[in-house]
Write an enzyme that holds these catalytic residues in place. Structure first.
Site, PDB file in Angstrom:
ATOM      1  N   ASP A 373       0.830  -1.203   0.000  1.00  0.00           N
ATOM      2  CA  ASP A 373       0.000   0.000   0.000  1.00  0.00           C
ATOM      3  C   ASP A 373       0.866   1.255   0.000  1.00  0.00           C
ATOM      4  OD1 ASP A 373      -1.388  -2.247   0.937  1.00  0.00           O
ATOM      5  OD2 ASP A 373      -2.841  -1.033   2.018  1.00  0.00           O
ATOM      6  N   GLU A 501      -6.279 -10.950  -5.118  1.00  0.00           N
ATOM      7  CA  GLU A 501      -6.140 -12.077  -4.194  1.00  0.00           C
ATOM      8  C   GLU A 501      -7.252 -13.115  -4.346  1.00  0.00           C
ATOM      9  OE1 GLU A 501      -5.738 -10.269  -0.389  1.00  0.00           O
ATOM     10  OE2 GLU A 501      -3.808  -9.357  -0.867  1.00  0.00           O
ATOM     11  N   GLN A 614      -9.852  -7.129  -6.663  1.00  0.00           N
ATOM     12  CA  GLN A 614      -9.454  -5.757  -6.964  1.00  0.00           C
ATOM     13  C   GLN A 614      -8.853  -5.703  -8.360  1.00  0.00           C
ATOM     14  OE1 GLN A 614      -6.769  -6.155  -3.611  1.00  0.00           O
ATOM     15  NE2 GLN A 614      -5.199  -5.142  -4.802  1.00  0.00           N
TER      16      GLN A 614
END
Length: 819
Positions: A373, A501, A614
């Site tokens: 991140d 993921e 995502q």
């Protein structure tokens, strides 16, 4: 958001009524911090609460990871941030009646987080059971200029009749964040087996090492049982009142307090100012940290609260002058944008010597770990606005290299492998398929290094820490992959997990490969640059790292041959080499109460389908956009947008950026709002665990890189803007190579001016523009391509696979049964 309770103001987040149903969320929204020290937005009275929390970046306990079935190389030691002793509590009693907000008769109430000044303030009028009105004002600040310091004030004024007033100021060691009132707060209920939540400790982890009353000053010291980290906290008080007052201190090993008593007269306030210092260490004894706390408090008392507040305001004035993004025509978005940018300051401003946790210092979510991140979502903001913060974060990554080298050896690889999640540099991800297998962390770090060097021109960092990081990460890629000859030589990387993921341990993940390719090329170029610029230094580095120019040439050969999946039948880039062999998950037919998927389906069920947690390929389109044509970007976006769940808060910002670039302007604004209000509207039902710092960083990228159209490829700063039709203008600033550029976008023109520093040459929709100290206005004939609506799933999901079978958007029988 409830705009009666949370009215729109440009520089404050204001709450006008108190309620307990979302205490966990509001404790996050009103948290204050400086990147080193953070305090959740619990009330000064400390009750009711969802979870008290005071966090010091990097202060953690370790614990053994127990795998039901062990295997070589599994992470062995977990790391969890420790809830530090809580010094925020200033309990109030009038006529021996406690102020407890959820049952108090509140005549007026306002709590406000001042985004311009970095201070949390609450003002209320309480009518006691005897009918006496009492005005209570409190302030809380974690200093941006004095890294280890927090300051709180409580002002109490009885308005109608004399009354006995008692203020009890506490420092409490409650590692679980709970107290006797927490059960009364509903908050956000924990979700069973939610991996985003912090792991609770089975036993007490802080051993008391000292507890003293030093002439009214409270000093406490602790040591973690396993990690052996130490902490000291000290609190000092100033009392101001018109009449006589009494005070005494009580100190125990886990709870110390100062109690102030006064017979208050109407209109004559009692003010308690509380100075608190925290210091931590990996090795220094608690008694020495206590000395540091004393020095911090001595300076704070000498300066006084007014000076400290003025220093805080000056720091934030400078921050906003570099960092503010102005959204004209949408006051709600403007407030939310500033709240998100404020969170970035709170997460990283004084994090030097540590990383930037996924939740900053606002909560215990993700156990206080550092992830990718930081490099992909947070550092772009700081690189272009406050480069020193980005430099500090990258230097911290460099300190992890010894552990990363050890991890690479453990994984039978050359070079260095950075941990997927960590605090102390060791891998702490127990689930390797969505953890260690995300080798792309190496390329993410390298990407951040390259971006920082390109934007700042910091050759000192580039030649030292930057070169070493790039060399060791490039070595990993060259060793991890393999050559395969099928007519012509190609290089492949198998057994990895990309950012998505929901698809794990695959071959030739596109994001991983294109990022690794960039990593390899940048490392080779860095070697050449340092060799040419500083040959003597380069010689020493070669000897130290065992490096040769021949090795760098091999990296370029690998980069040129790296496989990038492409499906000519669908006209898109598959996420990995076998992605389109899977069935398509029916998102439209999945009930909302079965989302996010990872909380309701076994991983193997999810892994069998085309469904994304995502954006994966879409993120590659943004970070390595020069490697893809506009047509490829649109085709890829249209395909993956229809099968992306958005179950990760990292997804919406990237979808917004690419949606804007390829022409889905309304969809871009939709995704932007999804990111903008992740925490403010608790869209993922876990804001109570802390701020989603990466999403906050992504908000800036969506503004500047999405709607602002800024790209920086191969040293060229360019703009291809897309202003939402509902906005009047967008203004932001960039620091590039010592120049401070202001960019203002309107529907019909882009205005550029260098406010400080040398002139810059940029490109606006392909045309070179020289920008200096006078504004340059570039007319915009239009806002680029515009596509109405959203991508049609049938447009691409209903076309043929390479094997000739038809991919449909209908519910696969297995998914339907599980749904």
């Amino acid at each position: 958001m409830d705009r009666v309770r949370f009215p729109v103001e440009p520089w404050r987040l204001v709450e006008t009524s108190f309620t307990t149903h979302d205490l966990g969320t509001t404790e996050t929204l009103f948290a204050v911090g400086n990147g080193y020290l953070g305090m959740r937005g619990t009330t000064a009275e400390g009750r009711p609460s969802h979870a008290h929390g005071t966090y010091v970046n990097g202060f953690h306990e370790t614990w053994p990871i127990r795998h039901p079935e062990e295997a070589f190389g599994f992470a062995e030691v977990g790391q969890t941030i420790v809830n530090a002793p809580d010094a925020t509590v200033l309990r109030l009693y009038v006529d021996d009646e406690p102020l407890v907000l959820d049952v108090a008769d509140l005549v007026t109430y306002e709590r406000a987080l001042d985004l311009a000044g970095g201070v949390l303030a609450t003002e209320l009028v309480w009518r006691t059971p005897s009918g006496n009105r009492v005005r209570v004002r409190s302030r809380r600040m974690v200093s941006a200029t004095a890294r280890h310091l927090a300051v709180m004030t409580l002002e109490v004024t009885v308005l109608d009749a004399p009354a006995p007033v008692v203020v009890s100021s506490h420092v409490i060691n409650r590692e679980d964040g709970a107290d006797e009132y927490s059960a009364r707060a509903t908050g956000t209920a924990p979700v069973r087996d939610d991996p985003r939540r912090s792991r609770p400790f089975d036993e007490r982890v802080l051993e008391p090492r000292l507890a003293r009353d030093e002439d009214g000053r409270i000093v406490l010291g602790y040591r973690c049982v396993r990690s052996r980290m130490t902490l000291a906290v000290a609190a000092d008080h100033e009392i101001s009142t018109a009449g006589e007052h009494e005070q005494h201190v009580e100190v125990g090993p886990d709870d110390a307090k100062l109690v102030v008593s006064v017979r208050a007269q109407p209109g004559r306030p009692l003010t308690v100012t509380k100075y608190v210092a925290y210091h931590t260490s990996r090795s220094v004894p608690a008694r020495e940290l206590a000395d540091r706390c004393r020095r911090t408090l001595d300076r704070a008392r000498a300066d006084g609260v007014d000076t400290l507040l003025a220093d805080q305001r000056a720091w934030f004035d400078a921050y906003w002058s570099r960092s503010d993004v102005q959204v004209d025509g949408d006051p709600q978005a403007q407030q939310a944008v500033r709240w998100n940018l404020f969170q970035l300051a709170q997460a990283a401003a004084r994090a030097e010597g540590n990383g930037i946790p996924a939740k900053g210092v606002t909560g215990s979510g993700y156990e206080g770990h550092y992830f990718w991140d930081t490099e992909i979502y947070v550092l772009p903001f700081f690189t272009y606005t406050t480069p020193q913060v980005a430099r500090n974060a990258l230097r911290f990554r460099h300190t992890m290299l010894p552990a990363a080298r050890r991890r690479a050896r453990e994984m039978t690889q050359d070079g260095a492998l950075f941990p997927w999640r960590t605090i102390n540099g060791e891998e702490a991800s127990a689930y390797y398929a969505a953890g260690t297998a995300q080798y792309h962390i190496d390329a993410d770090v390298a990407h951040a290094v390259g971006t920082y060097v390109d934007v700042t021109g910091d050759e000192e960092f580039s030649d030292r820490e930057g070169l070493e990081i790039l060399v060791e990460t490039a070595r990993l890629w060259a060793d991890l992959g393999f050559w395969r000859g099928d007519g012509e030589q190609s290089f492949h990387i198998h057994g990895v997990t990309g950012p998505d993921e929901y698809t794990t341990v695959v071959n030739d993940n596109l994001f991983t490969n294109v990022m690794a390719r960039s990593n390899l090329r940048r490392a080779a170029q860095a070697v050449r640059d340092v060799a040419a610029r500083r040959p003597e230094w380069f010689g020493r580095q070669c000897a130290r790292l065992g490096l040769s120019t021949g090795e760098a040439a091999e990296w370029e050969r690998v980069a040129d041959a790296l496989a990038v999946p492409y499906d000519p039948h669908l006209g898109i880039h598959p996420q990995d080499s076998q992605f389109h062999e899977r069935e398509v998950w029916d998102l439209a037919g999945t009930p909302e109460d079965r989302r996010p998927l990872f909380l309701h389906y076994h991983p193997l069920v999810i892994y069998r389908f085309q469904v994304l947690k995502q954006a994966d390929v879409v993120l590659a389109l943004y970070l390595q956009g020069a490697d893809f044509t506009p047509e490829e970007k649109r085709a890829d976006f249209e395909y993956y947008d229809t099968i992306t769940t958005g179950d990760s808060t990292l997804s919406a910002v990237v979808q917004s950026i690419i949606a804007a670039e390829v022409g889905y302007q309304d969809l871009a604004l939709h995704y932007f709002h999804r990111a903008l209000y992740v925490d403010l509207a608790d869209l993922h039902a876990n804001a109570s665990d802390g701020v989603h710092v990466a999403s906050a960083g992504g908000v800036w990228s969506a503004l500047v890189g999405g709607f602002g159209g800024m790209r920086h490829h191969d040293g060229v700063l360019s703009f291809d803007p897309r202003l939402p039709t509902s906005w009047d203008a967008l203004t932001y600033r960039l620091a590039v190579r010592g120049s401070h550029l202001r960019v203002r976008l309107r529907a019909d023109a882009l205005e550029l001016v260098v406010e400080d520093g040398p002139a810059l040459t940029v490109r606006v929709r392909g045309a070179a523009v020289e920008v200096g100290g006078e504004p340059v206005v570039v007319p915009l004939a239009d806002q680029g391509p515009r596509i109405e609506g959203v991508p049609d799933p049938a447009a691409r999901l209903g076309t043929r696979r390479p094997d000739g079978t038809v991919v449909t958007a209908s519910v696969p029988h297995q998914t339907g049964r599980n749904a």
